[in-house]
Scaffold this motif. Structure first.
Motif, PDB file in Angstrom:
ATOM      1  N   GLU A 157       0.825  -1.215   0.000  1.00 52.02           N
ATOM      2  CA  GLU A 157       0.000   0.000   0.000  1.00 52.02           C
ATOM      3  C   GLU A 157       0.863   1.270   0.000  1.00 52.02           C
ATOM      4  OE1 GLU A 157      -3.148   0.367  -0.547  1.00 52.02           O
ATOM      5  OE2 GLU A 157      -3.583  -1.780  -0.621  1.00 52.02           O
ATOM      6  N   ALA A 158       1.983   1.236   0.699  1.00 59.27           N
ATOM      7  CA  ALA A 158       2.862   2.415   0.732  1.00 59.27           C
ATOM      8  C   ALA A 158       3.424   2.705  -0.657  1.00 59.27           C
ATOM      9  CB  ALA A 158       3.987   2.217   1.740  1.00 59.27           C
ATOM     10  N   ASP A 159       3.735   1.669  -1.402  1.00 58.95           N
ATOM     11  CA  ASP A 159       4.211   1.871  -2.776  1.00 58.95           C
ATOM     12  C   ASP A 159       3.130   2.519  -3.640  1.00 58.95           C
ATOM     13  OD1 ASP A 159       6.658   0.861  -2.234  1.00 58.95           O
ATOM     14  OD2 ASP A 159       6.356  -1.079  -3.231  1.00 58.95           O
ATOM     15  N   ARG A 160       1.937   1.950  -3.579  1.00 58.84           N
ATOM     16  CA  ARG A 160       0.819   2.505  -4.356  1.00 58.84           C
ATOM     17  C   ARG A 160       0.559   3.960  -3.966  1.00 58.84           C
ATOM     18  NH1 ARG A 160      -4.204   1.180  -5.586  1.00 58.84           N
ATOM     19  NH2 ARG A 160      -4.834   1.336  -3.401  1.00 58.84           N
ATOM     20  N   TYR A 161       0.628   4.180  -2.645  1.00 58.42           N
ATOM     21  CA  TYR A 161       0.340   5.522  -2.127  1.00 58.42           C
ATOM     22  C   TYR A 161       1.370   6.536  -2.623  1.00 58.42           C
ATOM     23  CZ  TYR A 161      -1.365   9.006   1.221  1.00 58.42           C
ATOM     24  OH  TYR A 161      -1.894  10.133   1.790  1.00 58.42           O
ATOM     25  N   ALA A 162       2.638   6.138  -2.574  1.00 59.08           N
ATOM     26  CA  ALA A 162       3.713   7.045  -3.010  1.00 59.08           C
ATOM     27  C   ALA A 162       3.547   7.395  -4.486  1.00 59.08           C
ATOM     28  CB  ALA A 162       5.074   6.407  -2.754  1.00 59.08           C
ATOM     29  N   LYS A 163       3.189   6.396  -5.274  1.00 59.40           N
ATOM     30  CA  LYS A 163       2.974   6.650  -6.710  1.00 59.40           C
ATOM     31  C   LYS A 163       1.804   7.616  -6.911  1.00 59.40           C
ATOM     32  CE  LYS A 163       4.945   2.327  -8.323  1.00 59.40           C
ATOM     33  NZ  LYS A 163       4.618   0.902  -8.147  1.00 59.40           N
ATOM     34  N   SER A 164       0.741   7.426  -6.140  1.00 58.15           N
ATOM     35  CA  SER A 164      -0.425   8.309  -6.266  1.00 58.15           C
ATOM     36  C   SER A 164      -0.063   9.741  -5.922  1.00 58.15           C
ATOM     37  CB  SER A 164      -1.547   7.833  -5.337  1.00 58.15           C
ATOM     38  OG  SER A 164      -1.958   6.540  -5.702  1.00 58.15           O
ATOM     39  N   ARG A 165       0.723   9.908  -4.861  1.00 56.96           N
ATOM     40  CA  ARG A 165       1.161  11.258  -4.501  1.00 56.96           C
ATOM     41  C   ARG A 165       1.962  11.874  -5.633  1.00 56.96           C
ATOM     42  NH1 ARG A 165       4.073  11.695   1.269  1.00 56.96           N
ATOM     43  NH2 ARG A 165       3.440  13.873   1.228  1.00 56.96           N
ATOM     44  N   ALA A 166       2.849  11.050  -6.216  1.00 55.35           N
ATOM     45  CA  ALA A 166       3.747  11.569  -7.250  1.00 55.35           C
ATOM     46  C   ALA A 166       2.975  12.075  -8.468  1.00 55.35           C
ATOM     47  CB  ALA A 166       4.754  10.493  -7.654  1.00 55.35           C
ATOM     48  N   VAL A 167       1.893  11.389  -8.810  1.00 58.10           N
ATOM     49  CA  VAL A 167       1.151  11.791 -10.011  1.00 58.10           C
ATOM     50  C   VAL A 167      -0.052  12.684  -9.690  1.00 58.10           C
ATOM     51  CG1 VAL A 167       1.891   9.731 -11.275  1.00 58.10           C
ATOM     52  CG2 VAL A 167      -0.317   9.704 -10.056  1.00 58.10           C
ATOM     53  N   GLY A 168      -0.226  13.009  -8.385  1.00 60.54           N
ATOM     54  CA  GLY A 168      -1.344  13.895  -8.036  1.00 60.54           C
ATOM     55  C   GLY A 168      -2.691  13.205  -8.101  1.00 60.54           C
ATOM     56  N   ASP A 169      -2.711  11.909  -7.769  1.00 63.96           N
ATOM     57  CA  ASP A 169      -3.987  11.174  -7.723  1.00 63.96           C
ATOM     58  C   ASP A 169      -4.544  11.277  -6.304  1.00 63.96           C
ATOM     59  OD1 ASP A 169      -6.055   9.414  -7.465  1.00 63.96           O
ATOM     60  OD2 ASP A 169      -4.820   7.610  -7.730  1.00 63.96           O
ATOM     61  N   PHE A 170      -5.442  12.228  -6.088  1.00 67.66           N
ATOM     62  CA  PHE A 170      -5.938  12.484  -4.733  1.00 67.66           C
ATOM     63  C   PHE A 170      -7.183  11.686  -4.392  1.00 67.66           C
ATOM     64  CE2 PHE A 170      -3.179  16.103  -5.677  1.00 67.66           C
ATOM     65  CZ  PHE A 170      -2.274  15.917  -4.645  1.00 67.66           C
ATOM     66  N   ASP A 171      -7.468  10.692  -5.211  1.00 69.31           N
ATOM     67  CA  ASP A 171      -8.439   9.685  -4.826  1.00 69.31           C
ATOM     68  C   ASP A 171      -7.775   8.690  -3.870  1.00 69.31           C
ATOM     69  OD1 ASP A 171     -11.083   9.741  -5.519  1.00 69.31           O
ATOM     70  OD2 ASP A 171     -10.916   7.872  -6.684  1.00 69.31           O
ATOM     71  N   THR A 172      -6.461   8.582  -3.989  1.00 70.87           N
ATOM     72  CA  THR A 172      -5.685   7.751  -3.060  1.00 70.87           C
ATOM     73  C   THR A 172      -4.881   8.620  -2.093  1.00 70.87           C
ATOM     74  OG1 THR A 172      -5.560   5.865  -4.571  1.00 70.87           O
ATOM     75  CG2 THR A 172      -3.842   6.033  -2.881  1.00 70.87           C
ATOM     76  N   ALA A 173      -4.026   9.470  -2.611  1.00 69.65           N
ATOM     77  CA  ALA A 173      -3.214  10.328  -1.732  1.00 69.65           C
ATOM     78  C   ALA A 173      -4.112  11.326  -1.001  1.00 69.65           C
ATOM     79  CB  ALA A 173      -2.167  11.068  -2.553  1.00 69.65           C
TER      80      ALA A 173
END
Lengths: 324, 324
Positions: free
Chosen positions: A264-280
């Motif tokens: 989950e931390a990997d997925r979360y970090a990727k979401s933050r990086a691309v600005g996906d605020f449905d996850t981050a």
């Protein structure tokens, strides 16, 4: 136009409006802009990165800005505080941790000591350790805190330490909030989310748009986002964020998220990086209801002062006081 | 001295100060006293007892007082509402439940419809169902609620339904709070805990003393006391009480308390009966910090108006507004 209080006198600024040192978001540009607009900018030292701090203090240039630390994090690398103090900032703000180990050093360097407090006990402790200014922080704001609420907490702190200037923090986003804070016994305000949604704030444009479109009904206090970014705070701190698919998926399942932390931390970090605020997570407070645009930070200061000055001057026709 | 707003105009009272209809505590005597002091008293219909309501409305006599209901509870016995409406109260207050099934009946009886709301969604729904007055309720207060906080919630409601008079509720206990509420966009306040600690309030003297000596750092939102008195509310409502031995013993162990409900409910009922507030809950909000005595209710109204009027008239020397 200006609004002076003992807080502005002490900080030597024009308006009693402080920028919250939001981790990363409150960079040198935003802090300098708030200070140049007559408020007091505070750079967000966050979890502590010397090169980031050096760069952002450089960006702020000759603007009078302070630096804020997450105290429990800075305490692991006190060199960060020394590094900042060598640059002679007018004020240091400590939040979330023991004041005593750092107070002497800060005062000796000639900086004002601003302490953000979340309970009456913390307020008394900070003053006992020579705090010059308190920030009374309610839990309705974005980011970390405990559980007191701004409206009843501010007058309680004002009564407990009447000789110390107080800034009310959390839930303040416009001139109504500034005027109300002064009525409650504060000497000014510290503003987070409203300045996050400004032109100069660092951070993604998508996060700012989320703040503009969000409703305060839809925030949550949680440690889920801390688990997901491998950054769990000491108890009793939790943080307020906008609800999203991630928070709703994991709500009440903290232990389970911990058990899946690696993937989950990997997925979360990727979401933050691309600005996906449905996850981050977008770290923001209940005052998002009052935020409908992304103006320059100086415009936010100007609006807030103008609106508050009108209210404080009795220009409102919303009430009438009769003396008999 | 008086403070008039569109709320006082509508309620035909002198001051924008409403008594919260605290279950049992807000009896006929307290409500009548608040009304006679220039505010607006609201009898606490609570969980609904026709003979209690008849008696307390009788005690209030010719004082203009309203009646407040816990809506989800009253909806189980709507006869209670009919019973009250037959006595022609000037206003009915509904909290915690659907407005629509009751609104028509209330308006037809010529009573003003006051709706206490905990979210922006509820505020819009209440106005769509013909509410005349909204009470914007933060979660920092004593008793039941949801999670919004007074400071950012009040201006959000004011923006959402600008044509409806609003009372700010929870966290307000003095003139500073009244003045701040008006700055935030409210037209008045609704006061609970401060009136609980008054001479006229029903309830035990020991509970009032607990309120006077408590600190706002030491309250908790919980459903433990509801489990212990066999009175579990529908989700998402929880209630704020003073922490005590019972709350600390069972905190986080709601399921276990349910499993022991029979014996614990007996013990709890006995504790309430004898005024043992180490076990029984004192329902009170964070504003206990601001409450240091148990005066007559009329004195509370007088102090609040005097202090607020001073603040609103710019008598404070705590800030200076300069126009240039």
């Amino acid at each position: 136009m200006s609004i002076s209080t003992r807080l502005t006198d002490l900080l030597k600024v024009q308006h009693p409006i402080l920028l919250a040192p939001m981790d990363i978001v409150s960079n040198g540009q935003l802090a300098a802009t708030v200070s140049r607009a007559g408020g007091f900018g505070i750079i967000g030292g966050g979890y502590g990165d010397e090169s980031w701090l050096a760069r952002e203090m450089g960006v702020a240039g000759d603007a009078r800005v302070g630096v804020g630390f997450i105290t429990w994090s800075m305490a692991k690398r006190p060199r960060l505080l020394d590094f900042v103090l060598e640059r002679r900032p007018p004020a240091i703000m400590l939040s979330f941790g023991e004041v005593r180990p750092h107070a002497g050093k800060i005062k000796k360097a000639g900086a004002l000591l601003i302490c953000q407090v979340q309970t009456l006990e913390q307020a008394k402790d900070a003053v006992a350790n020579d705090a010059d200014i308190l920030v009374a922080q309610g839990a309705e704001g974005g980011g970390h805190g405990i559980s007191r609420s701004t409206f009843p907490f501010v007058p309680a702190v004002a009564d407990a330490v009447p000789h110390i200037p107080i800034a009310a923090a959390r839930g303040v986003a416009d001139g109504r909030g500034l005027a109300a804070a002064l009525m409650l016994g504060a000497d000014g305000v510290l503003i987070g989310t409203r300045f996050h949604a400004s032109q100069e704030a660092a951070g993604s444009a998508a996060a700012k748009e989320c703040i503009v479109s969000a409703t305060g009904d839809n925030t949550i206090r949680s440690i889920l986002f801390d688990i997901a970014r491998r950054n769990v705070w000491p108890a009793p701190y939790t943080g307020r964020v906008l609800r999203n698919s991630f928070s709703e998926k994991w709500r009440g399942r903290e232990a389970e998220l911990l058990q899946h932390q690696d993937e989950e931390a990997d997925r979360y970090a990727k979401s933050r990086a691309v600005g996906d605020f449905d996850t981050a997570a977008v770290i923001a407070g209940e005052a998002v209801d009052l935020i409908n645009d992304i103006p320059p930070a100086a415009e936010i200061v100007r609006r807030m002062v103008t609106e508050a000055a009108g209210l404080l001057s009795g220009a409102s026709n919303r009430y009438r006081v009769a003396q008999q």
